[in-house]
Each structure stands twice: as structure tokens, then as C-alpha cells.
Design an enzyme around this catalytic site. Structure first.
Site, PDB file in Angstrom:
ATOM      1  N   ASP A  72       0.809  -1.212   0.000  1.00  0.00           N
ATOM      2  CA  ASP A  72       0.000   0.000   0.000  1.00  0.00           C
ATOM      3  C   ASP A  72       0.843   1.263   0.000  1.00  0.00           C
ATOM      4  OD1 ASP A  72       0.933  -0.538   2.573  1.00  0.00           O
ATOM      5  OD2 ASP A  72      -1.039  -1.016   3.368  1.00  0.00           O
ATOM      6  N   ASN A 138      -7.511  -3.001  14.128  1.00  0.00           N
ATOM      7  CA  ASN A 138      -8.899  -3.327  13.768  1.00  0.00           C
ATOM      8  C   ASN A 138      -8.973  -4.560  12.867  1.00  0.00           C
ATOM      9  OD1 ASN A 138      -7.912  -2.407  11.350  1.00  0.00           O
ATOM     10  ND2 ASN A 138      -9.258  -0.620  11.193  1.00  0.00           N
ATOM     11  N   HIS A 140      -7.156  -4.986  10.059  1.00  0.00           N
ATOM     12  CA  HIS A 140      -6.894  -4.778   8.632  1.00  0.00           C
ATOM     13  C   HIS A 140      -5.615  -5.487   8.204  1.00  0.00           C
ATOM     14  CE1 HIS A 140      -4.675  -0.670   9.473  1.00  0.00           C
ATOM     15  NE2 HIS A 140      -3.778  -1.616   9.336  1.00  0.00           N
ATOM     16  N   GLU A 145      -9.649  -2.186   5.229  1.00  0.00           N
ATOM     17  CA  GLU A 145     -10.301  -1.916   6.503  1.00  0.00           C
ATOM     18  C   GLU A 145     -11.521  -2.838   6.699  1.00  0.00           C
ATOM     19  OE1 GLU A 145      -8.572  -0.252   8.432  1.00  0.00           O
ATOM     20  OE2 GLU A 145      -8.262   1.850   7.905  1.00  0.00           O
TER      21      GLU A 145
HETATM   22  C1  F6R Z   1       1.614  -1.602   6.070  1.00  0.00           C
HETATM   23  C2  F6R Z   1       0.310  -2.248   6.154  1.00  0.00           C
HETATM   24  C3  F6R Z   1      -0.472  -2.306   7.436  1.00  0.00           C
HETATM   25  C4  F6R Z   1       0.376  -2.573   8.672  1.00  0.00           C
HETATM   26  C5  F6R Z   1      -0.490  -2.524   9.924  1.00  0.00           C
HETATM   27  C6  F6R Z   1       0.340  -2.667  11.189  1.00  0.00           C
HETATM   28  O1  F6R Z   1       2.130  -1.659   4.760  1.00  0.00           O
HETATM   29  O2  F6R Z   1      -0.152  -2.707   5.175  1.00  0.00           O
HETATM   30  O3  F6R Z   1      -1.467  -3.285   7.310  1.00  0.00           O
HETATM   31  O4  F6R Z   1       0.992  -3.812   8.558  1.00  0.00           O
HETATM   32  O5  F6R Z   1      -1.180  -1.323   9.973  1.00  0.00           O
HETATM   33  O6  F6R Z   1       1.140  -1.545  11.354  1.00  0.00           O
HETATM   34  P1  F6R Z   1       2.272  -1.496  12.475  1.00  0.00           P
HETATM   35  O7  F6R Z   1       3.279  -2.511  12.099  1.00  0.00           O
HETATM   36  O8  F6R Z   1       2.848  -0.099  12.387  1.00  0.00           O
HETATM   37  O9  F6R Z   1       1.598  -1.791  13.762  1.00  0.00           O
END
Ligand code: F6R
Length: 239
Positions: A72, A138, A140, A145
Site C-alpha cells: 500500500d 482493527n 486490517h 479496513e
Molecule cells: C503496512 C500495512 C499495514 C500494517 C499494519 C500494522 O504496509 O499494510 O497493514 O501492517 O497497519 O502496522 P504497524 O506494524 O505499524 O503496527
């Protein structure tokens, strides 16, 4: 779309309390994939990945014959911004461990929807050997989401307030956190041959519990991984 709780799942869950040991294990899972011939890698950003990328930077692994695709990118954040995902990847990995080709959605594209379509076309042509995943509080994966269709392809998302708050720690204020992102869809993630999910820290407990104990539901995107044949979950949480 709700599905029965009683599906057979192939999830391989490894609970490793010591984080150094956990990330050594994560590195070894990736290294094994490289040695087994994986060439196309799906990569993630976020705090969870930092100790893993540090290990890769300090390793002998060579990706110059490999291609990467990131999950992303924020929409509207200049590429040169330190918190753009392209900046993150250069800093954490690509500057020291370049790939033959690295792909990220272009968050500066004039038309983000057109850009999502371009990225999806690229993914459709590619056989993804290995996908690295973190998990949102959450539930994701990527920036898919809660409520995202399991058959979703690359698309533009409106980030949930809770996701923006969680990511505000990397910015000066919540206002600076972009409101939109382009994310690989759940169907692209599920096409990967092998997936490594890393879930560390108490904040991930609810989402991880849903994956390990709950039903498969679009309300908690990560639960789809129960239906993938080759997922390793590394966690420091005892569920
Ligand atoms: C990042 C991504 C997100 C993260 C998730 C956890 O490229 O796709 O799904 O893996 O938000 O983020 P952290 O590791 O910062 O807790």
C-alpha cells in the site's frame, strides 16, 4: 458474508515471547523462502517490520534477481515525504538491499483510481511467491479496513479514524496523516503462495484473537487467512 467457524485451517502459529528470537525466526522463514527459489516478494511497511528489515539489511541475502510489490501507499503524500511508504522502503530496505524491480502504488498519481487499476494489472501478471503482512488493531491487512469484500482488488480506501490515530505516531499531528490510501486488495494477498504474518504487542491482541479463535468475516479482514493453505503466524501474544 459470514462463514462457518468450523473450517479446517492450515495456519501455522508460533508463539515466541522473546522479540529477538521472534524476529530471528521471521528472518529465517524469509531466508528459507529465498533459498527455496521465491522471486517475487510482497512487502509491508509499519513498525512491526522494522526489526525484520534490520536483520535483512545486515544479512547476506541478495534480492537483485527478485521483484517486490508493496501492499500500500498513502494518497496525496509526496513521495519525498519521510513517511511515504516509498521513503520508508528505501530507508529500511531498498537503499541497502535493492531488488531488480520494486513496485509501490504511486500516491502522487493524478487519478488514484486509475493508479489502483494500473497496480492491479501489474499484480495480475505476477506470481507472488511470498507475502509479508502486519496486522492492524482493527484487523486490517494492507489497508483493507473492516467491511472490505474478500474478493476486492487493488483499490482506493478511506482510512478509518482508528488507523489514522494509530499511524499518527509517525507524523507531527493527526491532521498530517493522509485520509486515503491505495491498497492491494484481499484477493491479491490471498493469491500469494506463502504468507508470513507478524503480530506483536498487546494492541494486536483483539485482531489476532479473531484470527485464531473467531469466525471468518469481512468485518475483520485478517480472518480470511484461515482459508489460505500456507500462512505462518509469528506472535509474542499468548492467545
Ligand atoms: C503496512 C500495512 C499495514 C500494517 C499494519 C500494522 O504496509 O499494510 O497493514 O501492517 O497497519 O502496522 P504497524 O506494524 O505499524 O503496527
Amino acid at each position: 458474508m459470514e462463514m462457518s467457524n468450523h473450517i479446517k485451517t492450515a495456519l501455522k502459529v508460533e508463539t515466541i515471547i522473546d522479540l529477538d528470537t521472534l524476529y530471528d525466526r521471521a528472518f529465517n522463514v524469509l531466508k528459507e523462502a529465498v533459498h527455496n527459489g521465491s522471486k517475487n516478494f510482497g512487502l509491508a511497511t509499519g513498525g512491526t517490520m522494522l526489526p525484520l528489515y534490520e536483520r535483512i539489511r545486515n544479512s547476506e541475502l541478495d534480492f537483485t534477481q527478485c521483484e517486490s510489490v508493496n501492499l500500500d501507499e498513502y494518497v496525496g503524500l509526496p513521495k519525498a515525504h519521510p513517511e511515504s511508504y516509498i521513503s520508508f522502503m528505501k530507508q529500511q530496505l531498498f537503499n541497502e538491499k535493492p531488488f531488480k524491480k520494486s513496485n509501490l502504488p504511486n500516491g502522487e498519481a493524478q487519478d488514484p483510481h486509475e493508479e489502483a487499476a494500473r497496480y492491479e494489472a501489474l499484480l495480475q501478471k505476477m506470481k507472488l511467491d511470498f507475502q509479508l503482512l502486519g496486522i492492524g488493531e482493527n484487523g486490517h491487512i494492507g489497508f483493507n479496513e473492516p467491511g472490505t469484500a474478500f474478493d476486492s482488488e487493488t483499490h482506493v480506501v478511506e482510512l478509518e479514524e482508528s488507523t489514522r490515530i494509530a499511524n499518527a505516531r509517525f507524523f507531527n499531528s493527526l491532521d498530517e496523516v493522509p485520509t486515503k490510501a491505495i491498497t492491494m486488495g484481499i484477493s491479491s494477498i490471498m493469491r500469494a503462495e506463502q504468507i508470513l504474518l507478524i503480530a506483536v504487542g498487546e494492541k494486536k491482541r483483539t485482531a489476532l484473537e479473531a484470527l485464531l479463535k473467531g469466525e471468518v468475516t469481512e468485518e475483520i479482514p485478517v480472518t480470511i487467512l484461515k482459508k489460505h493453505p500456507n500462512v505462518t503466524v509469528l506472535t509474542d501474544l499468548v492467545i
